[in-house]
Motif scaffolding. Structure first.
Motif, mmCIF file in Angstrom:
data_model
loop_
_atom_site.group_PDB
_atom_site.id
_atom_site.type_symbol
_atom_site.label_atom_id
_atom_site.label_comp_id
_atom_site.label_asym_id
_atom_site.label_seq_id
_atom_site.Cartn_x
_atom_site.Cartn_y
_atom_site.Cartn_z
ATOM 1 N N ILE A 167 -3.835 3.682 -0.307
ATOM 2 C CA ILE A 167 -4.243 2.890 -1.468
ATOM 3 C C ILE A 167 -3.610 1.515 -1.336
ATOM 4 C CG2 ILE A 167 -4.222 2.700 -3.977
ATOM 5 C CD1 ILE A 167 -3.797 5.750 -4.056
ATOM 6 N N HIS A 186 0.829 -1.200 0.000
ATOM 7 C CA HIS A 186 0.000 0.000 0.000
ATOM 8 C C HIS A 186 0.865 1.252 0.000
ATOM 9 C CE1 HIS A 186 0.995 -0.445 4.245
ATOM 10 N NE2 HIS A 186 0.690 0.833 4.407
ATOM 11 N N ASP A 201 -9.208 1.728 -1.568
ATOM 12 C CA ASP A 201 -8.532 2.837 -0.896
ATOM 13 C C ASP A 201 -9.370 3.339 0.270
ATOM 14 O OD1 ASP A 201 -10.490 4.112 -2.416
ATOM 15 O OD2 ASP A 201 -9.241 5.816 -2.885
ATOM 16 N N TYR A 222 -2.839 -2.307 -2.881
ATOM 17 C CA TYR A 222 -2.587 -2.911 -4.183
ATOM 18 C C TYR A 222 -2.560 -4.427 -4.073
ATOM 19 C CZ TYR A 222 -0.998 1.823 -5.174
ATOM 20 O OH TYR A 222 -0.939 3.180 -5.317
ATOM 21 N N GLN A 238 -4.670 9.604 2.423
ATOM 22 C CA GLN A 238 -5.214 8.511 1.641
ATOM 23 C C GLN A 238 -4.285 7.316 1.702
ATOM 24 O OE1 GLN A 238 -5.531 9.405 -2.560
ATOM 25 N NE2 GLN A 238 -7.100 7.859 -2.835
ATOM 26 N N ARG A 296 -4.493 -1.333 -8.250
ATOM 27 C CA ARG A 296 -5.222 -0.716 -7.134
ATOM 28 C C ARG A 296 -6.472 -1.540 -6.855
ATOM 29 N NH1 ARG A 296 -6.428 5.599 -7.240
ATOM 30 N NH2 ARG A 296 -7.381 5.825 -5.207
#
Length: 125
Positions: A64, A34, A75, A66, A62, A72
């Motif tokens: 995100i 991430h 999130d 993966y 944020q 992605r």
């Protein structure tokens, strides 16, 4: 300095962290790839005081997550306009985490990781 016990660490460190910082640590321990950073870094300029951290329209942070291929998958955000911003809680978006293409807000870091683990376990059965 000697190592702190889990109880001491929780009292001194964990209880003073934001939910996004907690989620970052939980994802690191779970070895989920991430990124963690500012939500709109281009807005962090001295001439836009209301968009800076702590400002009225703080863009926030944020995370995100993966998959192994670097795609992605979901999130989590905290910032102005997100569900739970005023309470310091996280909003999550992504089919892989929620099971549907929508958002869920007002979540703690533990709730987000629990959702992710339950959804991941269901897919691997």
């Amino acid at each position: 300095m000697r190592n702190m016990s889990k109880k001491t660490w929780k009292l001194r460190v964990w209880s003073h962290m934001t939910e996004m910082q907690k989620l970052d640590i939980l994802l690191k321990h779970a070895k989920v790839p991430h990124t963690y950073g500012r939500r709109w870094p281009e807005m962090d300029r001295p001439d836009c005081q209301e968009y800076l951290p702590g400002g009225r329209h703080d863009g926030g942070e944020q995370i995100i997550a993966y998959d192994a291929a670097g795609n992605r998958i979901w999130d989590g955000i905290w910032g102005w306009g997100s569900y739970g911003f005023e309470q310091g809680l996280i909003e999550v978006m992504g089919t892989k985490a929620l099971g549907h293409d929508d958002v869920v807000g007002w979540l703690t870091a533990r709730q987000v990781t629990k959702m992710w683990r339950c959804r991941n376990a269901a897919q691997n059965r």
